[in-house]
Write an enzyme that holds these catalytic residues in place. Structure first.
Site, mmCIF file in Angstrom:
data_model
loop_
_atom_site.group_PDB
_atom_site.id
_atom_site.type_symbol
_atom_site.label_atom_id
_atom_site.label_comp_id
_atom_site.label_asym_id
_atom_site.label_seq_id
_atom_site.Cartn_x
_atom_site.Cartn_y
_atom_site.Cartn_z
ATOM 1 N N LYS A 19 -0.395 -7.715 -5.494
ATOM 2 C CA LYS A 19 -0.769 -8.326 -4.212
ATOM 3 C C LYS A 19 -1.791 -7.460 -3.472
ATOM 4 O O LYS A 19 -2.804 -7.955 -2.979
ATOM 5 C CB LYS A 19 0.479 -8.499 -3.337
ATOM 6 C CG LYS A 19 0.174 -8.872 -1.901
ATOM 7 C CD LYS A 19 1.409 -9.093 -1.073
ATOM 8 C CE LYS A 19 1.993 -7.866 -0.433
ATOM 9 N NZ LYS A 19 1.247 -7.323 0.713
ATOM 10 N N ASN A 20 -1.527 -6.170 -3.383
ATOM 11 C CA ASN A 20 -2.389 -5.327 -2.557
ATOM 12 C C ASN A 20 -3.743 -5.029 -3.191
ATOM 13 O O ASN A 20 -4.617 -4.470 -2.546
ATOM 14 C CB ASN A 20 -1.663 -4.020 -2.188
ATOM 15 C CG ASN A 20 -0.532 -4.271 -1.201
ATOM 16 O OD1 ASN A 20 -0.383 -5.391 -0.700
ATOM 17 N ND2 ASN A 20 0.262 -3.255 -0.934
ATOM 18 N N ARG A 61 5.939 -13.668 0.072
ATOM 19 C CA ARG A 61 4.635 -13.021 0.318
ATOM 20 C C ARG A 61 4.264 -12.080 -0.821
ATOM 21 O O ARG A 61 3.069 -11.797 -1.014
ATOM 22 C CB ARG A 61 4.684 -12.221 1.626
ATOM 23 C CG ARG A 61 4.711 -13.059 2.888
ATOM 24 C CD ARG A 61 4.592 -12.176 4.121
ATOM 25 N NE ARG A 61 3.625 -11.130 3.857
ATOM 26 C CZ ARG A 61 3.827 -9.836 4.098
ATOM 27 N NH1 ARG A 61 4.953 -9.419 4.616
ATOM 28 N NH2 ARG A 61 2.890 -8.955 3.819
ATOM 29 N N ARG A 104 0.986 -2.079 14.119
ATOM 30 C CA ARG A 104 0.059 -1.635 13.060
ATOM 31 C C ARG A 104 -1.346 -1.701 13.620
ATOM 32 O O ARG A 104 -2.022 -2.714 13.517
ATOM 33 C CB ARG A 104 0.222 -2.508 11.814
ATOM 34 C CG ARG A 104 1.526 -2.207 11.101
ATOM 35 C CD ARG A 104 1.786 -3.144 9.968
ATOM 36 N NE ARG A 104 1.163 -2.723 8.727
ATOM 37 C CZ ARG A 104 1.512 -3.248 7.536
ATOM 38 N NH1 ARG A 104 2.423 -4.182 7.458
ATOM 39 N NH2 ARG A 104 0.921 -2.834 6.449
ATOM 40 N N ASP A 139 6.451 1.325 0.381
ATOM 41 C CA ASP A 139 6.852 -0.016 -0.054
ATOM 42 C C ASP A 139 8.027 0.023 -1.038
ATOM 43 O O ASP A 139 8.702 -0.991 -1.233
ATOM 44 C CB ASP A 139 5.670 -0.734 -0.724
ATOM 45 C CG ASP A 139 4.601 -1.127 0.285
ATOM 46 O OD1 ASP A 139 4.857 -1.031 1.498
ATOM 47 O OD2 ASP A 139 3.507 -1.532 -0.145
ATOM 48 N N CYS A 155 3.742 -6.321 13.734
ATOM 49 C CA CYS A 155 4.343 -7.097 12.664
ATOM 50 C C CYS A 155 5.732 -6.563 12.429
ATOM 51 O O CYS A 155 6.204 -5.711 13.168
ATOM 52 C CB CYS A 155 3.517 -7.014 11.400
ATOM 53 S SG CYS A 155 3.652 -5.408 10.645
HETATM 54 C C1 UD1 Z 1 -1.211 -1.091 3.019
HETATM 55 C C2 UD1 Z 1 -0.384 -2.024 2.168
HETATM 56 C C3 UD1 Z 1 1.092 -1.911 2.523
HETATM 57 C C4 UD1 Z 1 1.535 -0.458 2.423
HETATM 58 C C5 UD1 Z 1 0.610 0.456 3.221
HETATM 59 C C6 UD1 Z 1 0.908 1.933 3.042
HETATM 60 C C7 UD1 Z 1 -1.920 -3.858 1.756
HETATM 61 C C8 UD1 Z 1 -2.262 -5.277 1.978
HETATM 62 N N1 UD1 Z 1 -0.848 -3.386 2.401
HETATM 63 O O1 UD1 Z 1 -1.036 -1.494 4.375
HETATM 64 O O2 UD1 Z 1 1.836 -2.701 1.593
HETATM 65 O O3 UD1 Z 1 2.843 -0.339 2.963
HETATM 66 O O4 UD1 Z 1 -0.761 0.247 2.821
HETATM 67 O O5 UD1 Z 1 0.837 2.263 1.689
HETATM 68 O O6 UD1 Z 1 -2.574 -3.166 0.984
HETATM 69 N N2 UD1 Z 1 -2.925 3.229 10.888
HETATM 70 C C9 UD1 Z 1 -3.470 3.517 12.115
HETATM 71 N N3 UD1 Z 1 -4.664 2.934 12.462
HETATM 72 C C10 UD1 Z 1 -5.328 2.087 11.629
HETATM 73 C C11 UD1 Z 1 -4.758 1.795 10.370
HETATM 74 C C12 UD1 Z 1 -3.560 2.391 10.034
HETATM 75 O O7 UD1 Z 1 -2.897 4.283 12.909
HETATM 76 O O8 UD1 Z 1 -6.408 1.591 12.000
HETATM 77 C C13 UD1 Z 1 -1.631 3.837 10.496
HETATM 78 C C14 UD1 Z 1 -0.541 2.778 10.312
HETATM 79 O O9 UD1 Z 1 0.082 2.448 11.537
HETATM 80 C C15 UD1 Z 1 0.406 3.469 9.361
HETATM 81 C C16 UD1 Z 1 -0.526 4.321 8.493
HETATM 82 O O10 UD1 Z 1 -1.758 4.406 9.209
HETATM 83 O O11 UD1 Z 1 1.279 4.310 10.051
HETATM 84 C C17 UD1 Z 1 -0.796 3.760 7.114
HETATM 85 O O12 UD1 Z 1 -1.241 2.422 7.225
HETATM 86 P P1 UD1 Z 1 -2.276 1.783 6.194
HETATM 87 O O13 UD1 Z 1 -2.474 2.700 5.042
HETATM 88 O O14 UD1 Z 1 -3.478 1.347 6.955
HETATM 89 O O15 UD1 Z 1 -1.471 0.505 5.696
HETATM 90 P P2 UD1 Z 1 -2.032 -0.948 5.506
HETATM 91 O O16 UD1 Z 1 -3.418 -0.907 4.946
HETATM 92 O O17 UD1 Z 1 -1.768 -1.751 6.721
#
Ligand code: UD1
Length: 419
Positions: free
Chosen positions: A22-23, A398, A121, A306, A116
């Site tokens: 998925k990711n 999902r 997030r 995850d 979410c």
């Molecule tokens: C992706 C994965 C999700 C997985 C996560 C961490 C997808 C679609 N989803 O989510 O399944 O759990 O990586 O491996 O690929 N953060 C900020 N600011 C930002 C972005 C992130 O503070 O602009 C923080 C988030 O709150 C979190 C951390 O960074 O604490 C990691 O998040 P991130 O790696 O961005 O996860 P996703 O890309 O949302």
């Protein structure tokens, strides 16, 4: 209400092919916008998040076709740059379209993704990266409007956290930006590596994937492409946890276990026998597992957030204690209360959860509140005595395309009941 009915307590046995990740596939679908032509994705799983991405592509003007696990996107005729609120709400990952829409059309109009199920997030890193590439942002009544001048330009981007989504958005926008972009402190997850390979397959110049520094040479001509999405390492971790919980032995094919080595190491530490090949993994388990000390989630190659819920479910019936520290997301223990309904002994406070193994779990009505938490309830149910009814299937759909079929193939007593 739709539910899975699972009668646990029987060992699993057999072989299952793991579906596409998925990711990986979500940012790849967004990337198809970068090319004024056709991209074909093989091993594309049937997931509601994939359906939501296809709906966004259609809304933007792409011609999209799915036959089995092959999805074809023709992005020659993109005519819009907005994502309606309803589609944004359907899937938080729709924010991954931002960089690609901006690079393709020169503007993007999306609603701000709210909090979410895993807690707030933020997308500040996504936006800062796009600004470095020359985008301007404005918020208007809950909408985020992004524009650029003539074109995006290459830049040096230093991420303060190795965010997976921000790295992907920056990569996609950089492919459409003129000149060289360097992304430092980039996420190193296998899905980033898969995305880089997909982008190279369409002619883009990307290198450094899997390390903390990614380099993109933008604005090179792209061409039609064909790509096979890698197997889903979190689905594999879920099925390994299921065998660890229920006992038995199974082979999972179509995945590279080096991509979830931290999960394999943990299950071995708990007493399961696990053998790895380049594209498959085999497990044998005779419960109970033993407690494994401390599990701390971390960016790749650390223990994946995850996989935390599903491994926790497998350890509910262990001998001894395991302490989980969830460092990635604030609200990622919503499965704990549900596992406790099944007789688990877990105390969660803030980012820490302490699992004290119990002799047996019993079936109960439980509800999934998020995707991998839902996977965890199914894992626990397979190791529990009696029948468990799992609701909240919208979350599970999902990310698991064939949970009932796959677990049935391993001999589990599981069925979906739609009311
Ligand atoms: C992706 C994965 C999700 C997985 C996560 C961490 C997808 C679609 N989803 O989510 O399944 O759990 O990586 O491996 O690929 N953060 C900020 N600011 C930002 C972005 C992130 O503070 O602009 C923080 C988030 O709150 C979190 C951390 O960074 O604490 C990691 O998040 P991130 O790696 O961005 O996860 P996703 O890309 O949302």
């Amino acid at each position: 209400m739709d539910q899975y009915q699972i009668r646990g307590g029987r060992p699993l046995s057999g072989r299952v092919e793991i579906h596409g990740a998925k990711n990986s596939v979500l940012p790849m679908l967004a990337s198809t916008l970068l090319h004024h032509g056709v991209s074909v994705l093989h091993n594309c799983p049937r997931l509601s998040d994939v359906d939501a991405s296809l709906a966004i592509l259609r809304h933007l003007g792409c011609r999209v076709n799915r036959e089995g696990d092959v999805v074809t996107v023709d992005a020659a005729t993109v005519g819009r740059w907005d994502i309606p609120d309803a589609l944004m709400r359907e899937m938080r990952s729709s924010v991954l379209f931002l960089g690609a829409i901006l690079a393709r059309t020169g503007r993007a109009d999306v609603s701000m993704p709210g909090g979410c199920e895993l807690g707030p997030r933020p997308i500040d890193l996504h936006l800062a990266a796009l600004q470095r590439l020359g985008a301007s942002m404005e918020q208007q009544g809950g909408r985020l409007i992004c524009t650029r001048g003539d074109q995006l330009h290459g830049a040096e981007i230093d991420l303060s956290l190795p965010s997976v989504g921000a790295t992907e958005n920056a990569m996609l926008a950089a492919v459409g930006a003129s000149g060289r972009t360097v992304i430092r402190n980039a996420a190193r997850e296998p899905e980033i590596v898969d995305l880089a390979r997909f982008l190279r397959g369409m002619g883009a110049r990307v290198c450094g994937e899997g390390s903390s520094t990614l380099v993109v040479e933008g604005k090179v001509p792209l061409h039609d492409s064909d790509y096979r999405v890698m197997g889903d390492r979190i689905v594999a971790a879920t099925y390994l946890s299921a065998v660890a919980a229920a006992g038995g032995e199974a082979e999972l094919t179509g995945v590279d276990p080096s991509q979830f080595a931290s999960v394999v190491a943990l299950l071995r530490q708990g007493g399961a026998e696990v053998r790895c090949r380049p594209d498959s993994v085999w497990i044998r388990s005779t419960p109970p597992l033993s407690g494994v000390g401390c599990i701390r989630t971390a960016p790749y190659p650390g223990f994946p957030t995850d996989a935390q819920p599903v491994v926790m479910a497998a350890l509910c019936r262990s001998r001894g204690t395991t302490v989980f520290v969830e460092t990635m997301f604030e609200n990622r223990y919503r499965h704990v209360d549900e596992l406790c309904r099944m007789g688990a002994n877990i105390r969660a406070e803030g980012r820490v959860a302490v699992v004290t193994g119990v002799d047996r779990l019993h079936g109960a009505p439980v509800q999934a509140h998020d995707l991998r938490g839902g996977g965890a309830l199914c894992v626990a149910a397979l190791g529990a005595e009696g029948e468990t009814a799992v609701t909240g299937l919208n979350h599970i759909r999902r990310g698991y395309a064939s949970l009932v079929e796959d677990l049935s193939a391993l001999g589990a007593d599981i069925r979906e009941v739609n009311e």
